[in-house]
Design a protein around this motif. Structure first.
Motif, PDB file in Angstrom:
ATOM      1  N   SER A 183       0.819  -1.145  -0.024  1.00  0.00           N
ATOM      2  CA  SER A 183       0.041  -0.089  -0.075  1.00  0.00           C
ATOM      3  C   SER A 183       0.814   1.218   0.002  1.00  0.00           C
ATOM      4  CB  SER A 183      -0.711  -0.091   1.202  1.00  0.00           C
ATOM      5  OG  SER A 183      -0.315   0.012   2.333  1.00  0.00           O
ATOM      6  N   GLY A 184       0.334   2.472  -0.243  1.00  0.00           N
ATOM      7  CA  GLY A 184       1.047   3.591  -0.172  1.00  0.00           C
ATOM      8  C   GLY A 184       2.138   3.654  -1.054  1.00  0.00           C
ATOM      9  N   ASP A 185       3.296   4.349  -0.967  1.00  0.00           N
ATOM     10  CA  ASP A 185       4.477   4.301  -1.735  1.00  0.00           C
ATOM     11  C   ASP A 185       4.911   3.067  -2.195  1.00  0.00           C
ATOM     12  OD1 ASP A 185       4.227   7.280  -1.855  1.00  0.00           O
ATOM     13  OD2 ASP A 185       5.692   7.207  -0.069  1.00  0.00           O
ATOM     14  N   TYR A 186       4.685   2.168  -1.513  1.00  0.00           N
ATOM     15  CA  TYR A 186       5.199   0.564  -1.901  1.00  0.00           C
ATOM     16  C   TYR A 186       4.325  -0.354  -2.451  1.00  0.00           C
ATOM     17  CZ  TYR A 186       8.942   3.067   0.372  1.00  0.00           C
ATOM     18  OH  TYR A 186       9.855   3.903   0.964  1.00  0.00           O
ATOM     19  N   PHE A 187       3.429   0.214  -3.151  1.00  0.00           N
ATOM     20  CA  PHE A 187       2.016  -0.606  -3.612  1.00  0.00           C
ATOM     21  C   PHE A 187       2.612  -1.896  -4.321  1.00  0.00           C
ATOM     22  CE2 PHE A 187      -1.009  -1.604  -6.926  1.00  0.00           C
ATOM     23  CZ  PHE A 187      -2.196  -2.150  -6.238  1.00  0.00           C
ATOM     24  N   PHE A 188       3.813  -1.414  -5.467  1.00  0.00           N
ATOM     25  CA  PHE A 188       4.270  -2.814  -6.211  1.00  0.00           C
ATOM     26  C   PHE A 188       5.769  -2.789  -5.536  1.00  0.00           C
ATOM     27  CE2 PHE A 188       5.618  -5.558  -9.320  1.00  0.00           C
ATOM     28  CZ  PHE A 188       4.498  -5.854 -10.121  1.00  0.00           C
TER      29      PHE A 188
END
Length: 114
Positions: A44-49
């Motif tokens: 989620s957020g900045d680290y979705f992938f």
């Protein structure tokens, strides 16, 4: 590939649609060739992938725009990419190993024979 079902909102209407995932690609180094992936646990957020565009090659004339002690987002014009940097970046390939948290950089097989 996998299958998923999702809801789509369009002008107040809600309909269910099926979608097939045919391939997954992560660009560990911004502007370089992708890693093909069989599966990914989305965050989620900045680290979705996870680990997508985690690294980048800063242009030589833009080094003053980046502070390693306080990194922040910079526009893509600050970075090199394989399409615009010419032979230097075209001659290397990168891959990221999630299990070992290792970024590998190696010469590209330009002959295409293995």
């Amino acid at each position: 590939g996998g299958r998923c079902t999702f809801s789509q909102h369009w002008k107040g209407n809600r309909e269910k649609m099926a979608a097939a995932v045919k391939s997954l690609h992560r660009y560990a180094v911004k502007g370089m060739a992708p890693d093909s992936m069989q599966k990914v646990a989305l965050g989620s957020g900045d680290y979705f992938f996870p680990n997508d565009r985690r690294w980048a090659v800063l242009k030589k004339d833009k080094t003053d725009s980046f502070n390693a002690d306080e990194p922040k987002w910079l526009h893509k014009e600050n970075y090199e990419c394989v399409f615009t940097a010419g032979e230097a970046l075209a001659a290397i390939e990168t891959s990221f190993n999630d299990a070992s948290h290792t970024l590998s950089i190696r010469p590209r097989d330009l002959a295409g024979d293995g």
